[in-house]
Scaffold this motif. Sequence first.
Motif, PDB file in Angstrom:
ATOM      1  N   HIS A  94       0.853  -1.186   0.000  1.00 55.98           N
ATOM      2  CA  HIS A  94       0.000   0.000   0.000  1.00 55.98           C
ATOM      3  C   HIS A  94       0.891   1.239   0.000  1.00 55.98           C
ATOM      4  N   SER A  95       0.483   2.250  -0.745  1.00 59.29           N
ATOM      5  CA  SER A  95       1.293   3.463  -0.868  1.00 59.29           C
ATOM      6  C   SER A  95       1.233   4.342   0.373  1.00 59.29           C
ATOM      7  N   LEU A 117      15.492   8.697  18.345  1.00 56.68           N
ATOM      8  CA  LEU A 117      15.376   8.009  17.060  1.00 56.68           C
ATOM      9  C   LEU A 117      15.145   9.006  15.933  1.00 56.68           C
ATOM     10  N   ASP A 118      15.891   8.818  14.860  1.00 60.55           N
ATOM     11  CA  ASP A 118      15.626   9.496  13.601  1.00 60.55           C
ATOM     12  C   ASP A 118      14.975   8.486  12.662  1.00 60.55           C
ATOM     13  N   VAL A 119      13.873   8.878  12.044  1.00 56.98           N
ATOM     14  CA  VAL A 119      13.202   8.035  11.057  1.00 56.98           C
ATOM     15  C   VAL A 119      13.447   8.652   9.684  1.00 56.98           C
ATOM     16  N   LEU A 120      14.100   7.901   8.808  1.00 56.30           N
ATOM     17  CA  LEU A 120      14.385   8.402   7.470  1.00 56.30           C
ATOM     18  C   LEU A 120      13.078   8.484   6.684  1.00 56.30           C
ATOM     19  N   ASP A 121      12.591   9.690   6.501  1.00 59.39           N
ATOM     20  CA  ASP A 121      11.308   9.919   5.848  1.00 59.39           C
ATOM     21  C   ASP A 121      11.505   9.904   4.334  1.00 59.39           C
ATOM     22  N   TYR A 122      11.692   8.698   3.793  1.00 63.52           N
ATOM     23  CA  TYR A 122      11.957   8.560   2.358  1.00 63.52           C
ATOM     24  C   TYR A 122      11.194   7.350   1.835  1.00 63.52           C
ATOM     25  N   ASP A 123      10.224   7.611   0.964  1.00 63.29           N
ATOM     26  CA  ASP A 123       9.397   6.551   0.389  1.00 63.29           C
ATOM     27  C   ASP A 123      10.141   5.921  -0.781  1.00 63.29           C
ATOM     28  N   ASN A 124      10.999   4.978  -0.466  1.00 63.20           N
ATOM     29  CA  ASN A 124      11.855   4.372  -1.482  1.00 63.20           C
ATOM     30  C   ASN A 124      11.053   3.676  -2.578  1.00 63.20           C
ATOM     31  N   ALA A 125      10.032   2.921  -2.184  1.00 61.80           N
ATOM     32  CA  ALA A 125       9.210   2.211  -3.168  1.00 61.80           C
ATOM     33  C   ALA A 125       8.479   3.187  -4.083  1.00 61.80           C
ATOM     34  N   GLY A 126       7.958   4.261  -3.506  1.00 58.42           N
ATOM     35  CA  GLY A 126       7.271   5.266  -4.310  1.00 58.42           C
ATOM     36  C   GLY A 126       8.195   5.921  -5.318  1.00 58.42           C
ATOM     37  N   LYS A 127       9.417   6.234  -4.884  1.00 54.54           N
ATOM     38  CA  LYS A 127      10.396   6.846  -5.781  1.00 54.54           C
ATOM     39  C   LYS A 127      10.798   5.879  -6.888  1.00 54.54           C
ATOM     40  N   MET A 128      10.885   4.595  -6.553  1.00 48.13           N
ATOM     41  CA  MET A 128      11.255   3.604  -7.556  1.00 48.13           C
ATOM     42  C   MET A 128      10.169   3.448  -8.616  1.00 48.13           C
ATOM     43  N   ALA A 130       8.021   5.755  -9.481  1.00 51.71           N
ATOM     44  CA  ALA A 130       8.042   6.982 -10.282  1.00 51.71           C
ATOM     45  C   ALA A 130       9.197   6.990 -11.274  1.00 51.71           C
ATOM     46  N   GLY A 131      10.313   6.385 -10.874  1.00 51.66           N
ATOM     47  CA  GLY A 131      11.489   6.363 -11.739  1.00 51.66           C
ATOM     48  C   GLY A 131      11.623   5.109 -12.560  1.00 51.66           C
ATOM     49  N   ASP A 132      10.597   4.248 -12.520  1.00 53.72           N
ATOM     50  CA  ASP A 132      10.598   2.992 -13.279  1.00 53.72           C
ATOM     51  C   ASP A 132      11.831   2.136 -12.955  1.00 53.72           C
ATOM     52  N   ILE A 133      12.131   2.041 -11.663  1.00 54.98           N
ATOM     53  CA  ILE A 133      13.266   1.242 -11.197  1.00 54.98           C
ATOM     54  C   ILE A 133      12.761  -0.121 -10.732  1.00 54.98           C
ATOM     55  N   HIS A 134      13.417  -1.173 -11.141  1.00 51.12           N
ATOM     56  CA  HIS A 134      12.974  -2.534 -10.822  1.00 51.12           C
ATOM     57  C   HIS A 134      13.093  -2.814  -9.325  1.00 51.12           C
ATOM     58  N   TYR A 135      12.167  -3.631  -8.830  1.00 55.64           N
ATOM     59  CA  TYR A 135      12.099  -3.978  -7.403  1.00 55.64           C
ATOM     60  C   TYR A 135      13.422  -4.522  -6.880  1.00 55.64           C
ATOM     61  N   SER A 136      14.137  -5.275  -7.685  1.00 49.75           N
ATOM     62  CA  SER A 136      15.392  -5.906  -7.257  1.00 49.75           C
ATOM     63  C   SER A 136      16.491  -4.884  -6.953  1.00 49.75           C
ATOM     64  N   LYS A 137      16.296  -3.641  -7.385  1.00 48.76           N
ATOM     65  CA  LYS A 137      17.300  -2.597  -7.185  1.00 48.76           C
ATOM     66  C   LYS A 137      17.007  -1.738  -5.941  1.00 48.76           C
ATOM     67  N   ALA A 138      16.116  -2.222  -5.075  1.00 48.75           N
ATOM     68  CA  ALA A 138      15.664  -1.415  -3.937  1.00 48.75           C
ATOM     69  C   ALA A 138      16.811  -1.009  -3.016  1.00 48.75           C
ATOM     70  N   TYR A 139      17.695  -1.940  -2.676  1.00 49.81           N
ATOM     71  CA  TYR A 139      18.791  -1.627  -1.743  1.00 49.81           C
ATOM     72  C   TYR A 139      19.770  -0.630  -2.359  1.00 49.81           C
ATOM     73  N   LYS A 140      20.004  -0.762  -3.656  1.00 50.50           N
ATOM     74  CA  LYS A 140      20.878   0.177  -4.351  1.00 50.50           C
ATOM     75  C   LYS A 140      20.222   1.548  -4.424  1.00 50.50           C
ATOM     76  N   ALA A 141      18.893   1.577  -4.587  1.00 50.53           N
ATOM     77  CA  ALA A 141      18.169   2.840  -4.728  1.00 50.53           C
ATOM     78  C   ALA A 141      18.199   3.661  -3.447  1.00 50.53           C
ATOM     79  N   ILE A 142      18.069   3.005  -2.306  1.00 48.75           N
ATOM     80  CA  ILE A 142      18.010   3.750  -1.041  1.00 48.75           C
ATOM     81  C   ILE A 142      19.388   4.008  -0.442  1.00 48.75           C
ATOM     82  N   ARG A 143      20.395   3.334  -0.911  1.00 42.43           N
ATOM     83  CA  ARG A 143      21.731   3.433  -0.329  1.00 42.43           C
ATOM     84  C   ARG A 143      22.250   4.865  -0.206  1.00 42.43           C
ATOM     85  N   PRO A 144      22.164   5.704  -1.242  1.00 37.26           N
ATOM     86  CA  PRO A 144      22.697   7.078  -1.093  1.00 37.26           C
ATOM     87  C   PRO A 144      22.048   7.849   0.048  1.00 37.26           C
TER      88      PRO A 144
END
Length: 272
Positions: A94-95, A117-128, A130-144
Motif C-alpha cells: 500500500h502506498s 530516534l531518527d526516522v528516514l522519511d523517504y518513500d523508497n518504493a514510491g520513488k522507484m 516513479a522512476g521505473d526502477i525494478h524492485y530488485s534494485k531497492a537496496y541500491k536505490a536507497i543506499r545514497p
Amino acid sequence: MKKKWQFYTWLILFLFLMPFITVKIPGLQHDVSEAAPESGRLVYAANLFDFEVGEEEEGPAPELSGKALIYFTHSHEAFAPITKAKSGKATVSHSKENIMNLGEAFSSHFRMNGISLDVLDYDNAGKMVAGDIHYSKAYKAIRPRVEEQIKAKQYDIVLDVHRDALGRSRTTVESKDGLYAKAYFVIGEEHKGYAANRKLAEKISARMNELVPGISKGILGKSGHGVDGVYNQDLGPNVLLIEMGGTENTEEELNRTIAVVTKAVAEVLAGK
C-alpha cells in the motif's frame, strides 16, 4: 413500642444520610480511580513495559543517551489487517497504509528506553515506481540516502525495517501478556565486515527471547545467487535488517513487538 419505632426511624434516617456524611467528613472517603478516557490509540505491552504509545508518562522525561536510525527499503510493504481497517481493503502492499507507519511507535518506545530516534522519511518504493526502477534494485536505490544520513550523524544502531511474507501461523507467538509478531534479523554475508553485524544481531535477538520467549526467530544469513548479499550493512557494523511480523499480523501485535525490540536494543547497547 414507641421507643422501638423511634429507633428504627432514626436508623433509616442515618442510612439515608450516610453517603452525604462520608463526602463531608475527612477520612471516611474511599480512594476511587477514574477510568482513563479513550485516547483512540492502541495500548500494548502495558503489563510488560508500563508504557502506552501516544501517552506521556508522569514525571521527568528519560535522559536520552543513545541515537538510532530506522529506514524502510521496501517502504510499501503492508499488513492485511491494518490496510483492511484503515482503507477497507486487505492488501500486502500500500502506498500510504504501510510499514513506514511503524516509525511513530518505534520513536516512542526508543525514547522511553533512553534512545533518540531518527526516522528516514523517504518513500523508497514510491520513488522507484516513479522512476521505473525494478524492485530488485531497492537496496541500491536507497543506499545514497542512508549513507548520507549516517555520514551526517553518528548512530549507535541503524535498522532497516521490513515485513516477512509468511502467514500468521509462522509469524505470531503467544505470551502471557498477549500475542506478539515474531521478528528475525537478516545478515548479508557478502561483505568482509559482516561478522560484526551478525554479532550485534545475535545479542539483540537473544535478549528479545529472554523478554518474550520465542519472539525472535534468530538470524538468517544471506549470500549467493539471487539475493542481495549485502543489504547496505557494509556501511557500518551496527547496520541491521529486521523482519517484523508477516502479512497477517495486527497493529497491536506489531506494537507489542516494537516494545520488545527497542528494550532489547537499549539494553544491549548499554552493555547490560
